[in-house]
Scaffold this motif. Sequence first.
Motif, PDB file in Angstrom:
ATOM      1  N   LEU A  34       0.836  -1.177   0.000  1.00 26.24           N
ATOM      2  CA  LEU A  34      -0.002  -0.048   0.021  1.00 26.24           C
ATOM      3  C   LEU A  34       0.802   1.204   0.119  1.00 26.24           C
ATOM      4  O   LEU A  34       0.440   2.177  -0.519  1.00 26.24           O
ATOM      5  CB  LEU A  34      -0.965  -0.129   1.436  1.00 26.24           C
ATOM      6  N   ALA A  35       1.982   1.106   0.606  1.00 26.89           N
ATOM      7  CA  ALA A  35       2.829   2.395   0.666  1.00 26.89           C
ATOM      8  C   ALA A  35       3.607   2.799  -0.600  1.00 26.89           C
ATOM      9  O   ALA A  35       4.014   3.709  -0.912  1.00 26.89           O
ATOM     10  CB  ALA A  35       3.959   2.161   1.804  1.00 26.89           C
ATOM     11  N   LEU A  36       3.514   1.763  -1.547  1.00 24.26           N
ATOM     12  CA  LEU A  36       4.007   2.040  -2.799  1.00 24.26           C
ATOM     13  C   LEU A  36       3.166   2.967  -3.895  1.00 24.26           C
ATOM     14  O   LEU A  36       3.740   3.426  -4.676  1.00 24.26           O
ATOM     15  CB  LEU A  36       4.496   0.723  -3.567  1.00 24.26           C
ATOM     16  N   TYR A  37       1.991   2.950  -3.351  1.00 22.11           N
ATOM     17  CA  TYR A  37       0.896   3.861  -4.136  1.00 22.11           C
ATOM     18  C   TYR A  37       0.326   4.769  -3.606  1.00 22.11           C
ATOM     19  O   TYR A  37      -0.720   5.150  -3.805  1.00 22.11           O
ATOM     20  CB  TYR A  37      -0.252   2.640  -4.762  1.00 22.11           C
ATOM     21  N   ASN A  38       0.867   5.588  -2.653  1.00 20.07           N
ATOM     22  CA  ASN A  38       0.535   6.471  -1.843  1.00 20.07           C
ATOM     23  C   ASN A  38       0.003   7.656  -2.693  1.00 20.07           C
ATOM     24  O   ASN A  38      -1.133   8.325  -2.321  1.00 20.07           O
ATOM     25  CB  ASN A  38       1.572   7.139  -0.811  1.00 20.07           C
ATOM     26  N   GLU A  39       0.701   8.095  -3.839  1.00 20.87           N
ATOM     27  CA  GLU A  39       0.292   9.292  -4.530  1.00 20.87           C
ATOM     28  C   GLU A  39      -1.077   8.870  -5.276  1.00 20.87           C
ATOM     29  O   GLU A  39      -1.674   9.785  -5.880  1.00 20.87           O
ATOM     30  CB  GLU A  39       1.640   9.683  -5.601  1.00 20.87           C
ATOM     31  N   LEU A  40      -1.270   7.601  -5.499  1.00 22.79           N
ATOM     32  CA  LEU A  40      -2.456   7.070  -6.202  1.00 22.79           C
ATOM     33  C   LEU A  40      -3.752   7.108  -5.405  1.00 22.79           C
ATOM     34  O   LEU A  40      -4.758   7.241  -6.034  1.00 22.79           O
ATOM     35  CB  LEU A  40      -1.932   5.693  -7.077  1.00 22.79           C
ATOM     36  N   LEU A  41      -3.471   6.828  -4.081  1.00 21.86           N
ATOM     37  CA  LEU A  41      -4.772   6.616  -3.276  1.00 21.86           C
ATOM     38  C   LEU A  41      -5.693   7.885  -3.061  1.00 21.86           C
ATOM     39  O   LEU A  41      -5.240   8.919  -2.773  1.00 21.86           O
ATOM     40  CB  LEU A  41      -4.266   5.840  -2.138  1.00 21.86           C
ATOM     41  N   SER A  42      -6.943   7.703  -3.275  1.00 27.83           N
ATOM     42  CA  SER A  42      -7.795   8.862  -3.246  1.00 27.83           C
ATOM     43  C   SER A  42      -8.856   8.830  -1.860  1.00 27.83           C
ATOM     44  O   SER A  42      -9.213   9.819  -1.455  1.00 27.83           O
ATOM     45  CB  SER A  42      -8.891   8.740  -4.443  1.00 27.83           C
ATOM     46  N   THR A  43      -9.017   7.630  -1.239  1.00 28.99           N
ATOM     47  CA  THR A  43      -9.698   7.600  -0.183  1.00 28.99           C
ATOM     48  C   THR A  43      -9.048   7.499   1.382  1.00 28.99           C
ATOM     49  O   THR A  43      -9.834   8.038   2.397  1.00 28.99           O
ATOM     50  CB  THR A  43     -10.737   6.644  -0.202  1.00 28.99           C
ATOM     51  N   ASP A  44      -7.956   7.176   1.214  1.00 31.02           N
ATOM     52  CA  ASP A  44      -7.209   6.929   2.450  1.00 31.02           C
ATOM     53  C   ASP A  44      -5.749   6.263   2.126  1.00 31.02           C
ATOM     54  O   ASP A  44      -5.429   5.720   1.148  1.00 31.02           O
ATOM     55  CB  ASP A  44      -7.814   5.777   3.531  1.00 31.02           C
ATOM     56  N   ARG A  45      -4.915   6.430   3.036  1.00 33.44           N
ATOM     57  CA  ARG A  45      -3.494   6.060   2.768  1.00 33.44           C
ATOM     58  C   ARG A  45      -2.568   6.148   4.293  1.00 33.44           C
ATOM     59  O   ARG A  45      -3.073   6.553   5.258  1.00 33.44           O
ATOM     60  CB  ARG A  45      -2.764   7.037   1.721  1.00 33.44           C
ATOM     61  N   TYR A  46      -1.674   5.506   3.951  1.00 33.08           N
ATOM     62  CA  TYR A  46      -0.606   5.530   5.377  1.00 33.08           C
ATOM     63  C   TYR A  46      -0.163   6.805   5.738  1.00 33.08           C
ATOM     64  O   TYR A  46      -0.262   7.740   4.970  1.00 33.08           O
ATOM     65  CB  TYR A  46       0.478   4.559   5.196  1.00 33.08           C
ATOM     66  N   PRO A  47       0.318   7.175   6.872  1.00 34.20           N
ATOM     67  CA  PRO A  47       0.865   8.412   7.134  1.00 34.20           C
ATOM     68  C   PRO A  47       1.991   8.885   6.598  1.00 34.20           C
ATOM     69  O   PRO A  47       2.630   7.921   6.045  1.00 34.20           O
ATOM     70  CB  PRO A  47       1.143   8.281   8.867  1.00 34.20           C
ATOM     71  N   ALA A  48       2.068  10.132   6.509  1.00 35.71           N
ATOM     72  CA  ALA A  48       3.260  10.603   5.550  1.00 35.71           C
ATOM     73  C   ALA A  48       4.537   9.902   6.111  1.00 35.71           C
ATOM     74  O   ALA A  48       4.976  10.136   7.320  1.00 35.71           O
ATOM     75  CB  ALA A  48       3.411  12.001   5.570  1.00 35.71           C
ATOM     76  N   GLY A  49       5.432   9.401   5.163  1.00 39.15           N
ATOM     77  CA  GLY A  49       6.695   8.891   5.558  1.00 39.15           C
ATOM     78  C   GLY A  49       6.784   7.583   6.036  1.00 39.15           C
ATOM     79  O   GLY A  49       7.812   7.044   6.420  1.00 39.15           O
TER      80      GLY A  49
END
Length: 725
Positions: free
Chosen positions: A175-190
């Motif tokens: 999931l961390a590899l696609y942070n820029e792509l995700l629109s509804t939720d993502r891991y914390p920055a860094g």
Amino acid sequence: MRRPVPAYSSPRRAESAFTGLYVCEVAGLRLPPKVRGPMFDEDLWVLAELVDAHRMVDPHELIWDFTEINNVAWRVVAKEVLLAMLAPQYQAVLECAHAIRSFSNPRTCYRYLMRLVTWFNWLTVMGITSLDNVTQDLCEQHLEEMHWSIPKPGRPRRRLDPNTMAEVPRSIQILALYNELLSTDRYPAGFAPWEGKTAAQVVGRERAAQNRTPPVPDALLQPLLATCLYLVEVVGPHIADLVEAVRADAATGQHLPDLKARDVPAVRRVIAEIRGSGEPLPAISAGQTIKRTTRGDESPLKQLAWSRLARRIGARRFTQQARRLVERELAELAAEVGFQRPWAQQSALIPRSDNGELIAWTGPLGGEDVELIAGYVITACLVLTSALSGMRSSELLEIEVGCRQPFRPTHSGGKRFRLAGRLIKRQRFGGVPDEWVVVEQVDQAVALAERLTGRADGEALFGTVGITGRLKNLRNWLKRTGNRERWGLPVIPEGPASARMLRRTLALSIAHRPGGLLAAKIALKHISVATTEGYAARPGGSQRLFLAEVQEAEQASHVQLTVEAFRDVQAGRMPSGPGARSLIEAFQHVDAELKEAARSDPKVLTDDRHLESLLRKQAKTLHVGPANFCWFRDPSKALCLKLAGTPNAKRPLVGMCDSARCPQATHHSRHRPVWLGQIATIDVFVESPRVAKGEKLRLTPERDRAVRVVAEIDAAAPAALVGKD
């Protein structure tokens, strides 16, 4: 997956980059004409109509139900990541600096989906509603819970093998590899789960130093191959003829009318004919009889093959009314003439496997019996194809009816048989066309299976390739029906024999060249040549991978044989033969190096690793003959190359070896039984009154040479005689 994850400051996308798009169009997955497939926004993706879906794909793997994820926002996350894996060249995916750039196939993505469902729903149970709240501690806790088996009543949970757990951290990390792509939720920055570590490192998975697949034990392999060869070569042609006759008869009957009450006079005429001739009524198979008895049928006609009797009258089947009108008369007739199964009433004679005695290949059979035997012979065809070709399960599944290609003649007058198939492993979804060069036994087995299945060209030949289960059924059927005793077949012991194990067995057999049925009845040299030619014809094909496995096993075997020969010399069991002196000198040099190493760096060695390293160069010159070792160090000294007129060849011609005269050949204790066997064989011919006197004179020098070789082995390695007569 050791990738840095940037600390991003840009806000999440307002909407997904895939909104409103068709999944298969974005991923480049082919569908039939006018079929669009699922849209990204749908929560159920049905990919069942993919044109390129190969036969290893289970139907459930093409149905992706995102509603199994409880958190609605995370359903979108899962869809975005999986579609990005399917379409790594899509523009929005290319903007992700650390996204996976290689194509993933739908089967791989389905496994990720199952892991993501587990991960997301576990977070929900833990009270986490946003991926922004995920921490390394949560990741560690989830991994620890997944390391334990699912509880079963009365059994303790067990910790799973780390080698099976890598997908768990990998699915969390991805999931961390696609942070820029995700629109509804993502891991914390860094944040990157287990940052700096691969999934294998996280679970402690050890990289296998060698192939861990076990070969099929020889005690199982030999009777299995003997049985399958007999079923294919001896029983197979007869059952194929019978299957075709039964199916032709059934096809003819489909166009006949039903036998009704008005046709009863015709039935009575046939009853009179049967009573007059005394022939039995047609019977159903034993299996069908058991089924009728189980249903409570205890009538005197429960064995009657009604459809077969109807066929004799020119009808397809009896109606219920017609049956009732003639049941009493047929029961009386059955009491007089009895029943007999209609097929193979006068079967051909075949030799028993054990002693060659001629016997009828089968007793009378019902139509169901014929199809049942055909199914077990198809299993034998599958086992032989797997055992003698080295195909993987995925490649066996892709073998289709009509795959046999025209054979190519060789310069020596032989034939090269070819099978068209597909290479699946390490290829884009659907695989690529491939071709196998195989030995005649495989071509024969495939041709027989095509006859027995009766399927149209292009359909799967074997259907399923679960060899272990099919072997268990075959073993039980041979015992239950008495056919094992009838045909004189050996008992097949209990034990597994998968396609992967058979592939490994063949690779090791070619590399080690042992005795036994595989070496005696099926020439390993022929299989090796076929594999090499298949590789040469298609350097990127399946046989390249199989040949590499064979060569790896051969190198390991040669090292082990060289170590054994060295240990024999250390123990005073010297080699004999023209090349013995130079081999002993080479081993003495290695022994001196070992002693020097022990003085300069004393340590306790628990294995032969250091010795193997010293002997590896010597092992590379070893070529194993049936009755000698050839240490091919100098081509100019090789007698076989001189005899063949090819002094610059890179390998010896082992088949032309005269080890009693070649200066690079040695004889060891392991070769003594081979030479004794040659002496015994020659003695049989010399003592036979049917052998011409001139031939006996020709054999005498051959026997003298074998006796001399045995004497030299005994003199050089007297310890080898301990326990021998």
